[in-house]
Structures are given as C-alpha cells and as structure tokens.
Design an enzyme around this catalytic site. Structure first.
Site, short mmCIF file in Angstrom:
data_model
loop_
_atom_site.label_atom_id
_atom_site.label_comp_id
_atom_site.label_asym_id
_atom_site.label_seq_id
_atom_site.Cartn_x
_atom_site.Cartn_y
_atom_site.Cartn_z
N LYS A 17 0.46 -11.02 -3.62
CA LYS A 17 -0.15 -10.02 -4.51
C LYS A 17 0.04 -10.36 -5.99
CE LYS A 17 -0.01 -6.07 -1.37
NZ LYS A 17 0.30 -4.65 -1.26
N LYS A 75 -3.85 3.00 2.94
CA LYS A 75 -4.04 1.59 2.68
C LYS A 75 -3.34 1.20 1.38
CE LYS A 75 -6.67 0.52 6.17
NZ LYS A 75 -6.34 1.72 6.93
N ASP A 76 -3.16 -0.10 1.22
CA ASP A 76 -2.40 -0.62 0.09
C ASP A 76 -3.05 -0.25 -1.25
OD1 ASP A 76 -0.44 -3.03 1.27
OD2 ASP A 76 -2.16 -2.48 2.50
N ARG A 77 -2.21 0.11 -2.19
CA ARG A 77 -2.68 0.39 -3.55
C ARG A 77 -2.98 -0.92 -4.28
NH1 ARG A 77 -0.01 0.02 -8.07
NH2 ARG A 77 1.98 0.00 -6.99
#
Length: 347
Positions: A17, A75-77
């Site tokens: 990320k 869900k992922d930020r």
C-alpha cells in the site's frame, strides 16, 4: 496477535500500500438481480473511502435512514475497492446521487432488487495487490507462491481486526473485566469480533505449531470453504478427495454460548485456551453470541503473479468472505513501514 507462519520465514521484504492503487478489491456477488423491487443496488468504485462513511453519504443523499443502507462487508480504506450497496426506497423513484460522484467515488452499475443487501451476502473477494520496493530472491518467491497455491495458508484473522497496536483487543478486555458492553452498536460489534478473533487465532496458532492445521483429525469438526455450516469429521471418508483439493477443512471455534462440536484432544486444546481467558469467554457468551466455527486452512483461488519491474510483485487471487489478504502476503514477505492502522477490514 497472529501465530507462527506455516511455510517458513519471509522470503524477503516489500512495501504494501505505497498508494491506494497497490491494493484493489472487488466483491464477487454471485447473485442475479431482478431489475425490480423496493431496493436500489449500486456497484461503486471507491478510492481511499471508508465503507461506513460512504453508507452515511448515500443515506443522506437519498433521504433515508442509515439502517436502510445495506452492504455485504467492510472494505479497505487505503485501497481501490468495488463493492455493492443497497438503498431501501419503497414507492420512490431512483434518487439523484450525481452530486456524490467524483474521482474517488464512482458509480459502475445500478439495478433494482426485491431484497436488501445483507452482511456476508457476497461469495468472495478478488484481490489485485502490488508489493513494491521488493527485496527478495525471485526463485524462492516463486517456489513459495507455488506452495501457497497448492496448499493454502493458515486462516488467521489479520492484524486489521485488532486495531492499531491492538487497541480493539485492549478495549475489549477492559469492557469484559467490567462485565459490560459498549452502548454504541458499531463499537460493540467491533470489540466482540476482536475478542473472538484473538481466541480463534490462538487455537489456530497452536495447530500451526504442531502441524495439524491442514489435517483433519478424528475428533475434528469440518466445513467447506464457502459454507457456514459444519459437520463431524467422522462423516468424511479417510481418502475423501475434497480434503486434498482444499474444498473441505478443519475448523476452529468462534466463542459464544453452546457446546463445542469437537471431542478428544481437539476439545482439550480449545477448552485449554478458553480456560486461560475465562473473563473474555464469559463476556462473549453473555453478549448473546452463539458458538460458531471458522475454517483453519485458507484456500487461495486462482492465484497468479508476475513481476512488472525488478522490485515489484503483482499478485491476483480470490479469497472466501471474511478472510484476509494480508495473511497471504505474510507468508511471502515481511512488510516495510506498514502500520496496522493503515490496514482495514477485508470482508
């Protein structure tokens, strides 16, 4: 909060990320929408957007209560994610939501359906992950990836479940010691889940340590990858090909009320871990949670990989709902500067 790795130490290190585009998640719904009904379903692509925050935006723009907005999972930020939402609009036309759309929130598809989108309704999540600043020997990585594709990984709850520096678990222990529950529904759910996940991870860690996490023992309780139901291992033939095919797996406990559906050494292991955490286990049962099971072995569907550049590894794979892509990455490399607070849920 996670236990030992199954396939040896990391093959190297990399960054996860570095940007939102390095972590893409798409819900696999496996549901045919009817085209009519009281609910408007929206497939949205969001970038660096929290699921709950988007739900609040949709509720406000549509003029409905937050409880009338449905979504299958968080869900992922810090990611690019494609997920469905539903809006309950009985007797109303489709709302004009155009003011919400931007480079960070985009409408992909819109349809009507008879039912609200419920939590956990999606079948799986498809991940496209880029590991950058890669420092690893490619042959060793390729061999490890082949092992993961063939054998799976331990199905730990990822560090995201426990919050930054384990804060969710610390708070859960505090509430358990007081014999009380947080009044806010969202926080209550988060802390109960963190406590349950911690206990499950301890059982799984013990079975990874003794090598039995991917073996179905006589007293085990087993389940299929995509099913919440479970049954006794005695109902499987000793040579059932579905075990080797990673279709059926041993399970571990999600604590709550009721008797564990296991016996013998498996029961002794699970009760031993519960006995070490009596306050937390009592708190979970008092909250009204029922005993459930979760598969110990995580199959990795349609795993592919390539190297766009010498220091970058691109992974694509599918996981069942409720499972964490970060535990797959953990079996490959250690992460450079990736604080747990930057990793959100992958359900």
């Amino acid at each position: 909060m996670l236990g030992p790795r199954a396939w040896g130490g990391p093959c190297g290190q990399a960054r996860l990320k570095a940007s939102a585009d390095d972590f893409c998640v798409t819900e696999v719904l496996n549901l045919e929408l009817s085209g009519s009904g009281e609910h408007v379903w929206l497939l949205l692509e969001k970038r660096e957007q929290n699921t709950e925050a988007v739900a609040r935006l949709l509720a406000r723009a549509a003029g409905i209560r937050l409880r009338d907005v449905g979504y299958a999972g968080l869900k992922d930020r810090q990611a690019v994610t494609r997920q469905w939402f539903s809006l309950h609009l009985p007797g109303r036309e489709d709302p004009d939501l155009s003011s919400l759309w931007s480079a960070d929130l985009r409408l992909i598809e819109q349809q009507r359906h008879q039912r609200k989108l419920q939590r956990g309704a999606h079948q799986a999540n498809r991940f496209a992950i880029r590991l950058t600043d890669l420092q690893a020997e490619r042959l060793q990585l390729d061999q490890r990836l082949q092992t993961l594709s063939r054998c799976g990984v331990p199905n730990y709850f990822g560090p995201q479940r426990f919050g930054h520096a384990g804060q969710n678990l610390f708070e859960a222990r505090d509430w358990a010691a007081r014999g009380a529950l947080p009044p806010a529904r969202g926080k209550r759910s988060r802390l109960l889940s963190s406590a349950r996940s911690y206990l499950f991870n301890r059982v799984l860690a013990a079975r990874v340590a003794d090598g039995s996490w991917q073996q179905i023992l006589d007293d085990d309780c087993v389940a299929f990858s995509d099913s919440r139901s479970h049954f006794a291992a005695s109902r499987l033939a000793a040579d059932d090909p579905r075990v080797k095919a990673l279709d059926v797996h041993p399970t571990g406990p999600l604590w709550g009320q009721g008797e564990p559906p296991v016996d013998g050494p498996i029961l002794a292991l699970e009760q031993g871990i519960a006995a070490a955490e009596p306050v937390v286990c009592t708190w979970l049962a008092a909250a009204g949670l029922k005993q459930e099971r979760r598969i110990l072995r995580l199959p990795i569907g349609a795993l592919t990989w390539h190297y766009p550049t010498a220091d970058c590894l691109q992974l694509e794979f599918t996981l069942p709902t409720g499972c964490f892509a970060t535990v797959v990455v953990r079996e490959l490399v250690s992460l450079i500067s990736s604080p747990a607070g930057e990793l959100d849920s992958e359900h």
